[in-house]
Design a protein around this motif. Sequence first.
Motif, PDB file in Angstrom:
ATOM      1  N   ALA A 157       6.187  -0.453   5.107  1.00  0.00           N
ATOM      2  CA  ALA A 157       6.901   0.782   4.781  1.00  0.00           C
ATOM      3  C   ALA A 157       6.992   0.932   3.275  1.00  0.00           C
ATOM      4  O   ALA A 157       7.145  -0.043   2.544  1.00  0.00           O
ATOM      5  CB  ALA A 157       8.306   0.781   5.390  1.00  0.00           C
TER       6      ALA A 157
ATOM      7  N   ASP B 131       7.506  -0.213  -1.290  1.00  0.00           N
ATOM      8  CA  ASP B 131       8.062   0.920  -2.029  1.00  0.00           C
ATOM      9  C   ASP B 131       7.475   0.930  -3.439  1.00  0.00           C
ATOM     10  O   ASP B 131       7.706   0.003  -4.224  1.00  0.00           O
ATOM     11  CB  ASP B 131       9.586   0.800  -2.087  1.00  0.00           C
TER      12      ASP B 131
ATOM     13  N   GLU C 159       8.088   7.223   7.714  1.00  0.00           N
ATOM     14  CA  GLU C 159       7.075   6.253   8.141  1.00  0.00           C
ATOM     15  C   GLU C 159       7.513   5.449   9.358  1.00  0.00           C
ATOM     16  O   GLU C 159       6.696   5.177  10.249  1.00  0.00           O
ATOM     17  CB  GLU C 159       6.740   5.296   7.000  1.00  0.00           C
ATOM     18  N   GLN C 160       8.759   5.043   9.386  1.00  0.00           N
ATOM     19  CA  GLN C 160       9.253   4.213  10.487  1.00  0.00           C
ATOM     20  C   GLN C 160      10.575   4.772  11.020  1.00  0.00           C
ATOM     21  O   GLN C 160      11.618   4.114  10.971  1.00  0.00           O
ATOM     22  CB  GLN C 160       9.411   2.765  10.024  1.00  0.00           C
TER      23      GLN C 160
ATOM     24  N   PHE D  59       4.539   6.680   0.390  1.00  0.00           N
ATOM     25  CA  PHE D  59       4.060   6.247   1.706  1.00  0.00           C
ATOM     26  C   PHE D  59       3.155   5.031   1.566  1.00  0.00           C
ATOM     27  O   PHE D  59       2.187   5.053   0.803  1.00  0.00           O
ATOM     28  CB  PHE D  59       3.271   7.376   2.385  1.00  0.00           C
TER      29      PHE D  59
ATOM     30  N   VAL E 149      10.894   5.567   4.187  1.00  0.00           N
ATOM     31  CA  VAL E 149      11.050   4.844   5.449  1.00  0.00           C
ATOM     32  C   VAL E 149      11.394   5.807   6.577  1.00  0.00           C
ATOM     33  O   VAL E 149      10.928   5.647   7.711  1.00  0.00           O
ATOM     34  CB  VAL E 149      12.140   3.765   5.317  1.00  0.00           C
TER      35      VAL E 149
ATOM     36  N   GLY F  48      11.725  -0.551   2.055  1.00  0.00           N
ATOM     37  CA  GLY F  48      10.339  -0.809   2.411  1.00  0.00           C
ATOM     38  C   GLY F  48       9.733  -1.792   1.425  1.00  0.00           C
ATOM     39  O   GLY F  48       9.863  -1.614   0.209  1.00  0.00           O
TER      40      GLY F  48
END
Length: 267
Positions: free
Chosen positions: A244, A218, A251-252, A156, A248, A215
């Motif tokens: 992100a 990452d 998170e999104q 995250f 992902v 992301g």
Amino acid sequence: MTATAIALAVAWTTEEIKVAGSSVRLRSAGRGAPLLVLHHDIGTPEQLPLYESLAQRFTVLLPSHPGYDGSERPAWMRGVRDVAVTYQALLAARGVAEASILGLGFGGWIAAEMATMAPRGFRRIVLVGAMGLKPSTGEILDQALVSYIEYVRAGFADQSAFERQFGADPSTPQLEQWDLNREMTFRIAWKPYMYNPTLPHLLAGVPTPTLVVWGREDRIVPPGCAEQYARALPAARVVQLDGAGHFVDMEQPDTLAKLVAQFVTES
């Protein structure tokens, strides 16, 4: 519509499917064209806003990988391609054709392996932070070197997103499940760790349109692997997301759901 309203509107069914000599837990919901969703190596929560959103547009098929999250652990299984073959058999047993596939992290590796087995077998492929390729720079985070919580937190970019999903102190059952999932990961993806040296060569024969999503933050799979997948696949394009990390999907979820829906429904 809010995520809560969507969750209430979607009815999920759970069944045990016998395939390749073992039992796979399969959850499904929604309507429309089939979309196979393959989860991360940490497993997956029962419900995620991403899944609920996708089920508004597609018939979502969400199996638990063999040995993960309630699916039987086959004693014979020793590699990620074994999982991929099992899922090919699952689709055949269900009579699913012309499916699209969404692979998340470790599930992205499985999806890539499945595509090499049936180069024209899927309508669209979406890979999100996929393992499977040896990074040209950096390394895939070795989860044997950190605790269960540290590994998941590393996925995250925004730690508050981790806490919204799992709490500041994840429950004992959650920690135990992460432990069991990790054991299975070590069995099938240990040497070499989290990649297949033959995969980039095999991907060259996959003509399926593919969306590679990553992301930018990452910390589990180096973002440079996005371009490696794009170079290996003949019909791939890359979308990188600011703010992100690896997860992902957690998170999104709204951004990812929109990307998937637009790409999969393209003519």
